[in-house]
Design a protein around this motif. Structure first.
Motif, PDB file in Angstrom:
ATOM      1  N   ASN A 185       0.857  -1.190   0.000  1.00  0.00           N
ATOM      2  CA  ASN A 185       0.000   0.000   0.000  1.00  0.00           C
ATOM      3  C   ASN A 185       0.891   1.238   0.000  1.00  0.00           C
ATOM      4  OD1 ASN A 185      -1.739   2.136   0.571  1.00  0.00           O
ATOM      5  ND2 ASN A 185      -3.041   0.903   1.906  1.00  0.00           N
ATOM      6  N   GLY A 187       0.225   4.192   0.360  1.00  0.00           N
ATOM      7  CA  GLY A 187      -0.193   5.166   1.360  1.00  0.00           C
ATOM      8  C   GLY A 187      -0.036   4.675   2.785  1.00  0.00           C
ATOM      9  N   ASN A 188       0.653   3.554   2.990  1.00  0.00           N
ATOM     10  CA  ASN A 188       0.816   3.013   4.335  1.00  0.00           C
ATOM     11  C   ASN A 188       1.521   4.035   5.226  1.00  0.00           C
ATOM     12  OD1 ASN A 188       1.640   1.452   6.646  1.00  0.00           O
ATOM     13  ND2 ASN A 188       1.398  -0.388   5.424  1.00  0.00           N
ATOM     14  N   ASP A 231      -0.455  -3.618   4.342  1.00  0.00           N
ATOM     15  CA  ASP A 231      -1.532  -3.140   3.471  1.00  0.00           C
ATOM     16  C   ASP A 231      -2.542  -2.347   4.288  1.00  0.00           C
ATOM     17  OD1 ASP A 231      -3.039  -2.704   1.241  1.00  0.00           O
ATOM     18  OD2 ASP A 231      -3.917  -4.701   1.152  1.00  0.00           O
ATOM     19  N   THR A 232      -2.031  -1.418   5.097  1.00  0.00           N
ATOM     20  CA  THR A 232      -2.912  -0.601   5.928  1.00  0.00           C
ATOM     21  C   THR A 232      -2.827   0.860   5.516  1.00  0.00           C
ATOM     22  OG1 THR A 232      -1.194  -0.246   7.590  1.00  0.00           O
ATOM     23  CG2 THR A 232      -2.626  -2.139   7.908  1.00  0.00           C
ATOM     24  N   ASP A 233      -3.885   1.592   5.789  1.00  0.00           N
ATOM     25  CA  ASP A 233      -3.863   3.041   5.569  1.00  0.00           C
ATOM     26  C   ASP A 233      -4.142   3.791   6.870  1.00  0.00           C
ATOM     27  OD1 ASP A 233      -6.535   2.511   5.915  1.00  0.00           O
ATOM     28  OD2 ASP A 233      -7.151   3.128   3.905  1.00  0.00           O
TER      29      ASP A 233
END
Length: 554
Positions: A185, A187-188, A231-233
């Motif tokens: 991700n 944007g992590n 895979d976290t925001d």
């Protein structure tokens, strides 16, 4: 009653009097182990022997890894005597220099082995390197993504073996590294360059290479953060990330590095405060989920090493329960060590009460304590002698260690744009340097024979340092103004390499994946032609034609 227990109160009194003298009262380093080993040399049998000599309160204490107070051992003497913690984690506010850290480590161990059941401590620190490095001294390597860009597992091993040598000299026997998260991700907000990259096989290979080197250097490695934080925001320090991906996708992307870690019999795995509803429908974050820790990690993957929670003072695990209940639920889920409980008394009291009431069985508690004791025996904590503070000051940050960090940084720099062959700049070229890291890059370029220009006007090239420019209008504006000068513009991206997707029309673009000094020096060496760029992208760049494995050379 065993002799170990009879002598404990006397030992504590002597040690309290010694450490109360401050750093100057520290006894000289000794070659003799400080802790009394069990009779059996086998870690399994030895752990059982030690367990039999422990009270309920001491067993619960082994699960606790609190933060330290102050910068001396004696500031934590009462805590050790009351709770008998299994370890401590160091933070910058506890650390002032090599000799102080070594003396504090010696004092803490002396207090621990002189109290209760006499169990030595796991003394840990977040020394991933790069942006997560707590020590105020020592060699500073680039971030993990830079290491992944080298495509050389020996670079990961060099980082870990060098770090292990420095930690061991300081009396630190555990490092909360490597990061085994696959950063897919862009944007992590919390992993990013702390990950080796977006390819599960690469991440697993490099994580195991680091772990093996840590273990060979006498330092316990911790693979984190299971079941995956790449895979976290949302940052789990401030909220609870929800990863709503299928089990099939999770098995393809996030799981493989942890499988490799389990197969390598890594000493410890840390949980993540993430909610993955398609792995577990309990509504609890992974740290509190029996389905994730016991069901998947223990039973499906067959892991029987120590499981540590991520820090229990993070908001990602404090959404629905009080601090005492969080500690109980983590143990019920299958965790062995409770890292940084925000209320130590509440955590110890709640777990003790849960055992006394039968909510946590003694058998379940003993499983965790045995794992911890086995690890301490296997990693030689009972054979460890005090470290020498003077020797630590010589070892930590040595010229050889600094050179090792520079070699990794040099091999990591990835050239992604070089329009018209703008790079390398020849000796004597005039260059204006601005933006993130400008002072260090400029000084290094000057040392390499380039001339620094006070402005972009008339310069042969403009070098703009960025760090997270994707979401920063000010940094983007700096690049745009440099381009308006008419001089060729070369960006040195020191965070994730994704910036290039939002910076069109560049003449040159270097990714260093790190802003530490050796990475800035490496960028200058590439710009000046001193180093031929050999790094390769460890991630894909959305919105561009750049993909995993790309990279130019001279």
């Amino acid at each position: 009653m065993p002799l170990r227990r009879l002598l404990a109160p006397v030992g504590v009194l002597v040690l309290l009097l010694t450490t109360a003298c401050g750093a100057g009262g520290q006894p000289p380093a000794s070659d003799e182990p400080r802790a009394e080993r069990p009779e059996s040399a086998d870690p399994e049998a030895g752990a059982a022997e030690l367990l039999a000599d422990m009270s309920l309160e001491e067993k619960v204490g082994q699960l606790l890894v609190p933060t330290l107070a102050g910068t001396t051992a004696d500031e934590n003497a009462a805590l050790i005597e009351e709770y008998h913690p299994g370890g401590f984690i160091y933070f910058p506010e506890n650390l002032t220099g090599a000799e102080q850290i070594a003396e504090m480590s010696n004092g803490l161990q002396d207090l621990a082995v002189g109290s209760g059941a006499g169990v030595p401590l796991l003394l840990g620190v977040d020394q991933e390197q790069g942006m997560v490095a707590r020590l105020p001294v020592g060699a500073r390597f680039p971030d993990a993504m830079a290491v992944g860009a080298t495509r050389d597992p020996e670079a990961a091993a060099s980082l870990a073996s060098t770090t292990a040598a420095e930690l061991s000299a300081l009396g630190i026997n555990l490092d909360y590294a490597p990061v085994a998260d696959v950063n897919v991700n862009p944007g992590n907000p919390v992993i990013g360059i702390r990950s080796f990259g977006a390819d599960p096989a690469l991440v697993g290979e490099f994580a195991v290479a680091e772990a093996d080197a840590f273990e060979a250097g006498g330092v316990v490695p911790v693979a984190k953060h299971f079941p995956g934080h790449g895979d976290t925001d949302v940052d789990s320090h401030t909220g609870l990330p929800v990863i709503d991906k299928s089990r099939e996708e999770w098995e393809r992307v996030d799981l493989p590095p942890f499988v490799q870690a389990v197969e390598a019999d890594i000493d410890m795995i840390m949980t993540a405060h993430v909610l993955m509803p398609q792995l577990d429908d309990s509504g609890e974050p992974a740290t509190l989920s029996p389905g994730v820790i016991t069901g998947i990690l223990r039973e499906e993957l067959g892991y029987d090493g120590v499981v540590s929670t991520d820090a229990l003072n993070m908001e990602g695990v404090r959404q629905s329960h009080d601090d005492g209940e969080v500690a109980v639920l983590a143990v019920l889920a299958g965790a062995d060590q409770l890292l940084m409980p925000p209320d130590l008394d509440a955590a110890h009291g709640a777990v003790t009460a849960a055992v006394e009431e039968g909510r946590i069985t003694e058998e379940r508690l003993d499983e965790s304590v045995l794992r911890i004791l086995r690890l301490k025996l296997r990693r030689g904590l009972y054979d460890a002698a005090p470290v020498d503070p003077a020797a630590a000051a010589e070892t930590v940050g040595s010229a050889d260690h600094q050179a090792a960090a520079q070699r990794v940084a040099d091999a990591s720099v990835t050239l992604l744009r070089n329009e018209g062959g703008v790079l390398p700049l020849g000796e004597g070229a005039s260059v204006h340097v601005t933006g993130s890291g400008a002072d260090q890059i400029g000084a290094a370029l000057e040392d390499l024979g380039l001339a620094l220009a006070g402005s972009a006007a008339g310069a042969d090239a403009v070098v703009v340092g960025t760090n997270g420019a994707r979401g920063d209008a000010e940094q983007k504006g700096l690049v745009t103004r440099a381009q308006a000068s008419g001089a060729p513009v070369v960006v040195v991206a020191q965070g994730t390499p994704y910036d290039i997707g939002e910076l069109p029309g560049l003449d040159g673009y270097l990714a260093t994946y790190s802003s530490v000094d050796v990475s800035l020096a490496a960028a200058a060496r590439v710009i000046a032609g001193e180093v031929n760029p050999s790094g390769r992208l460890p991630v894909d760049i959305p919105g561009t034609d750049l993909a995993f494995g790309d990279g130019l050379g001279y």
